[in-house]
Design an enzyme around this catalytic site. Structure first.
Site, PDB file in Angstrom:
ATOM      1  N   SER A  47      -3.641   4.916  -0.962  1.00 17.97           N
ATOM      2  CA  SER A  47      -1.939   5.453  -0.869  1.00 17.97           C
ATOM      3  C   SER A  47      -1.679   4.946  -2.118  1.00 17.97           C
ATOM      4  O   SER A  47      -2.552   4.068  -3.004  1.00 17.97           O
ATOM      5  CB  SER A  47      -1.266   5.112   0.358  1.00 17.97           C
ATOM      6  OG  SER A  47      -0.914   3.959   0.206  1.00 17.97           O
ATOM      7  N   TYR A  73      -1.433  -5.509   2.382  1.00 16.70           N
ATOM      8  CA  TYR A  73      -1.544  -4.241   2.317  1.00 16.70           C
ATOM      9  C   TYR A  73      -1.785  -3.621   0.898  1.00 16.70           C
ATOM     10  O   TYR A  73      -2.504  -2.535   1.394  1.00 16.70           O
ATOM     11  CB  TYR A  73      -0.265  -2.535   3.491  1.00 16.70           C
ATOM     12  CG  TYR A  73      -0.430  -1.711   2.576  1.00 16.70           C
ATOM     13  CD1 TYR A  73      -0.746  -1.334   3.714  1.00 16.70           C
ATOM     14  CD2 TYR A  73       0.457  -0.900   2.627  1.00 16.70           C
ATOM     15  CE1 TYR A  73      -0.968  -0.126   4.223  1.00 16.70           C
ATOM     16  CE2 TYR A  73      -0.105   0.553   2.787  1.00 16.70           C
ATOM     17  CZ  TYR A  73      -0.480   0.958   2.817  1.00 16.70           C
ATOM     18  OH  TYR A  73      -0.381   2.247   3.525  1.00 16.70           O
TER      19      TYR A  73
END
Length: 205
Positions: A47, A73
């Protein structure tokens, strides 16, 4: 995504373990079948969250530094891209190509660890780059990487919006394209060796 600090049974930080190490181990187990497929593609779901952080090889599991859920993340999403770079370099000779994908901003249960305020802020920030996508729209780039003849002979790239992403400028203020730290072959090799050591799983040539 953005979960509180938890660790797996091995002591590895959960976002890194779930988003990278589990996929590394699964792909290693599938490696014989991938080589026999005569044209396999592996699509790694990353992402634009990789903009938050590169992989900290000194302390990837937050044993020394303070835990930050977004840094963790981002590190895991950078690892997804580096894994695609490393896998493609090793797989090309066997007809196995690898791609990393940003599906787009999509409201799903992935945001379950975020507060309502964080979700609203995330939507606002995402809309500054491009409108939120439906699940179907978000799947489009993954399907394209898995099937499109346009990518024949290509691999080891990061894709978004059904295209190969451009390199993001070093001073980019908008998270579009791919950061250089995520496609660096040397870092990909470093992550590969470390992942083999962490998991005890090795790819047989």
């Amino acid at each position: 995504m953005a979960s509180p600090l938890t660790r797996d049974a091995r002591g590895f930080e959960s976002q890194f373990a779930t988003n990278h190490l589990g996929h590394f181990q699964l792909t290693a187990r599938l490696w014989p079948a991938l080589k026999q497929a005569n044209g396999a593609r592996v699509v790694c779901l990353s992402s634009r969250g990789h903009f938050f952080a590169g992989v900290d090889f000194e302390d990837p599991f937050f044993q020394q530094r303070p835990y930050d859920k977004w840094v963790a993340y981002g590190q895991s999403k950078t690892a997804n891209i580096l894994f695609a770079v490393g896998l493609d370099a090793r797989g090309e000779a066997h007809g196995v190509r690898a791609f990393a994908v940003h599906p787009g901003g999509i409201l799903t249960d992935l945001a379950r660890h975020m507060s309502e305020e964080e979700v609203r802020a995330s939507i606002e920030n995402s809309n500054k780059i491009e409108p939120l996508k439906t699940v179907e729209q978000g799947a489009a780039t993954t399907v394209w990487c898995a099937t499109s003849p346009q990518l024949a002979g290509k691999g080891g790239v990061y894709c978004e919006n059904v295209d190969i992403a451009v390199m993001a400028p070093a001073d980019a203020t908008i998270r579009r394209g791919v950061k250089d730290w995520a496609v660096d072959p040397k870092r990909a090799d470093q992550l590969w060796s470390a992942s083999e050591a962490w998991t005890g799983v090795r790819f047989n040539p």
